[in-house]
Design a protein around this motif. Structure first.
Motif, mmCIF file in Angstrom:
data_model
loop_
_atom_site.group_PDB
_atom_site.id
_atom_site.type_symbol
_atom_site.label_atom_id
_atom_site.label_comp_id
_atom_site.label_asym_id
_atom_site.label_seq_id
_atom_site.Cartn_x
_atom_site.Cartn_y
_atom_site.Cartn_z
ATOM 1 N N LEU A 17 64.256 71.113 -4.053
ATOM 2 C CA LEU A 17 63.357 72.198 -4.453
ATOM 3 C C LEU A 17 64.038 73.238 -5.329
ATOM 4 O O LEU A 17 65.091 73.769 -4.993
ATOM 5 N N LYS A 18 63.397 73.557 -6.449
ATOM 6 C CA LYS A 18 63.866 74.607 -7.343
ATOM 7 C C LYS A 18 63.593 75.982 -6.734
ATOM 8 O O LYS A 18 62.692 76.140 -5.918
ATOM 9 N N ALA A 19 64.325 76.989 -7.207
ATOM 10 C CA ALA A 19 64.030 78.368 -6.822
ATOM 11 C C ALA A 19 62.606 78.706 -7.246
ATOM 12 O O ALA A 19 62.178 78.367 -8.348
ATOM 13 N N GLY A 20 61.867 79.344 -6.353
ATOM 14 C CA GLY A 20 60.467 79.659 -6.605
ATOM 15 C C GLY A 20 59.515 78.557 -6.193
ATOM 16 O O GLY A 20 58.305 78.755 -6.150
ATOM 17 N N GLY A 21 60.058 77.376 -5.878
ATOM 18 C CA GLY A 21 59.236 76.233 -5.504
ATOM 19 C C GLY A 21 58.605 76.398 -4.130
ATOM 20 O O GLY A 21 59.088 77.159 -3.289
ATOM 21 N N LEU A 22 57.519 75.646 -3.913
ATOM 22 C CA LEU A 22 56.730 75.779 -2.698
ATOM 23 C C LEU A 22 56.524 74.423 -2.025
ATOM 24 O O LEU A 22 56.240 73.424 -2.695
ATOM 25 N N ILE A 23 56.650 74.419 -0.712
ATOM 26 C CA ILE A 23 56.318 73.245 0.097
ATOM 27 C C ILE A 23 55.234 73.665 1.080
ATOM 28 O O ILE A 23 55.360 74.702 1.745
ATOM 29 N N THR A 24 54.164 72.869 1.164
ATOM 30 C CA THR A 24 53.134 73.101 2.175
ATOM 31 C C THR A 24 53.105 71.910 3.125
ATOM 32 O O THR A 24 53.230 70.767 2.696
ATOM 33 N N LEU A 25 52.949 72.206 4.403
ATOM 34 C CA LEU A 25 52.874 71.158 5.422
ATOM 35 C C LEU A 25 51.667 71.423 6.315
ATOM 36 O O LEU A 25 51.582 72.476 6.954
ATOM 37 N N VAL A 26 50.738 70.469 6.359
ATOM 38 C CA VAL A 26 49.588 70.570 7.249
ATOM 39 C C VAL A 26 49.839 69.643 8.438
ATOM 40 O O VAL A 26 50.054 68.441 8.266
ATOM 41 N N PHE A 27 49.819 70.229 9.630
ATOM 42 C CA PHE A 27 50.071 69.499 10.875
ATOM 43 C C PHE A 27 48.772 69.374 11.667
ATOM 44 O O PHE A 27 47.924 70.267 11.635
ATOM 45 N N TYR A 28 48.678 68.289 12.435
ATOM 46 C CA TYR A 28 47.501 68.029 13.266
ATOM 47 C C TYR A 28 47.944 67.885 14.732
ATOM 48 O O TYR A 28 48.146 66.777 15.219
ATOM 49 N N PRO A 29 48.097 69.006 15.433
ATOM 50 C CA PRO A 29 48.618 68.952 16.800
ATOM 51 C C PRO A 29 47.665 68.329 17.812
ATOM 52 O O PRO A 29 48.067 68.057 18.950
ATOM 53 N N GLY A 30 46.432 68.057 17.414
ATOM 54 C CA GLY A 30 45.456 67.499 18.345
ATOM 55 C C GLY A 30 45.580 66.015 18.613
ATOM 56 O O GLY A 30 45.031 65.506 19.584
ATOM 57 N N HIS A 31 46.301 65.281 17.766
ATOM 58 C CA HIS A 31 46.440 63.844 18.003
ATOM 59 C C HIS A 31 47.777 63.543 18.667
ATOM 60 O O HIS A 31 48.693 64.371 18.665
ATOM 61 N N GLU A 32 47.895 62.361 19.218
ATOM 62 C CA GLU A 32 49.119 61.972 19.916
ATOM 63 C C GLU A 32 50.322 62.058 18.972
ATOM 64 O O GLU A 32 50.314 61.509 17.882
ATOM 65 N N GLY A 33 51.338 62.770 19.396
ATOM 66 C CA GLY A 33 52.545 62.942 18.592
ATOM 67 C C GLY A 33 52.472 64.107 17.624
ATOM 68 O O GLY A 33 53.501 64.524 17.074
ATOM 69 N N GLY A 34 51.294 64.655 17.402
ATOM 70 C CA GLY A 34 51.132 65.727 16.425
ATOM 71 C C GLY A 34 51.796 67.027 16.827
ATOM 72 O O GLY A 34 52.415 67.705 15.998
ATOM 73 N N GLN A 35 51.681 67.396 18.103
ATOM 74 C CA GLN A 35 52.307 68.633 18.564
ATOM 75 C C GLN A 35 53.828 68.518 18.533
ATOM 76 O O GLN A 35 54.522 69.467 18.149
ATOM 77 N N GLU A 36 54.343 67.361 18.896
ATOM 78 C CA GLU A 36 55.797 67.149 18.835
ATOM 79 C C GLU A 36 56.292 67.269 17.398
ATOM 80 O O GLU A 36 57.328 67.902 17.136
ATOM 81 N N GLU A 37 55.564 66.673 16.463
ATOM 82 C CA GLU A 37 55.948 66.749 15.059
ATOM 83 C C GLU A 37 55.981 68.203 14.593
ATOM 84 O O GLU A 37 56.947 68.635 13.947
ATOM 85 N N LEU A 38 54.953 68.966 14.928
ATOM 86 C CA LEU A 38 54.913 70.381 14.576
ATOM 87 C C LEU A 38 56.085 71.134 15.199
ATOM 88 O O LEU A 38 56.773 71.896 14.520
ATOM 89 N N ASP A 39 56.342 70.909 16.473
ATOM 90 C CA ASP A 39 57.408 71.632 17.172
ATOM 91 C C ASP A 39 58.787 71.341 16.584
ATOM 92 O O ASP A 39 59.599 72.250 16.390
ATOM 93 N N VAL A 40 59.050 70.069 16.293
ATOM 94 C CA VAL A 40 60.361 69.673 15.759
ATOM 95 C C VAL A 40 60.592 70.285 14.379
ATOM 96 O O VAL A 40 61.651 70.869 14.101
ATOM 97 N N VAL A 41 59.611 70.163 13.511
ATOM 98 C CA VAL A 41 59.774 70.679 12.148
ATOM 99 C C VAL A 41 59.806 72.204 12.153
ATOM 100 O O VAL A 41 60.641 72.819 11.478
#
Length: 195
Positions: free
Chosen positions: A130-154
């Motif tokens: 990522l360059k300076a000024g760059g943006l990353i967006t992450l949409v998480f779905y904690p309602g499905h199996e494994g989704g909350q774990e993925e959100l928590d870890v990241v």
């Protein structure tokens, strides 16, 4: 009054990206799915820009390819049928941003989901590009199996990024039922501030 509404995490992620992306930019769609984010990015980067769109599922690549062809945007996108944890095997140049829309392919007969460990690796590799000024967006779905774990870890990893190098924010819908999607945004700073 404009037509922007805080209706869901994906809508907000698009609004965020639209405010930083410019023609000629290089973006990664780390999970192209049904091609909606890929199409969105391809329109914004223009003829001189490039989108690298990843998905581990053949069906997702096929759907995205068809959508791009229907909109005459295929030349702006490189489709990569691989896990997003292997981003560095396909992209080795600085990028202006990335979008992650995690979870599983809607309507798919195969219950294949993104996983905490591979998503974390992908995020680390994208941060490196990522360059300076760059943006990353992450949409998480904690309602499905494994989704909350993925959100928590990241989220745990991102919470420890140096605040003089990155700004990390999270958007939660606190009055919605059934574990609504959550959005995390990461912007790389220019020597301590975003310009």
């Amino acid at each position: 009054m404009n037509n922007f509404f805080l209706k869901n995490a994906v809508n907000i992620s698009h609004h965020m990206v639209k405010n930083v992306i410019a023609e000629g930019d290089i973006f990664i769609d780390a999970t192209c799915g049904k091609g909606n984010d890929t199409l969105f990015l391809a329109n914004l980067v223009g003829e001189s820009g490039q989108v690298y769109a990843f998905d581990i599922q053949d069906e997702a690549i096929r759907i995205t390819k068809e959508k791009l062809e229907q909109n005459n945007l295929s030349k702006r996108v490189i489709l990569i049928n691989d896990n997003h944890s292997n981003i560095d095997a396909h992209v080795n140049l600085p990028i202006d941003g990335a979008m992650f829309n995690l979870g599983f392919l809607p309507g798919s007969t195969v219950k294949l989901i993104t996983m905490a460990d591979t998503t974390l690796i992908a995020v680390q590799k994208v941060l490196h590009l990522l360059k300076a000024g760059g943006l990353i967006t992450l949409v998480f779905y904690p309602g499905h199996e494994g989704g909350q774990e993925e959100l928590d870890v990241v989220r745990s990893y991102l919470a420890n990024l140096a605040q003089n190098e990155y700004e990390v924010s999270q958007v939660n819908f606190i009055n919605q039922i059934n574990h609504p999607p959550q959005l995390i945004n990461i912007q790389k700073l220019y020597g301590g501030t975003v310009i």
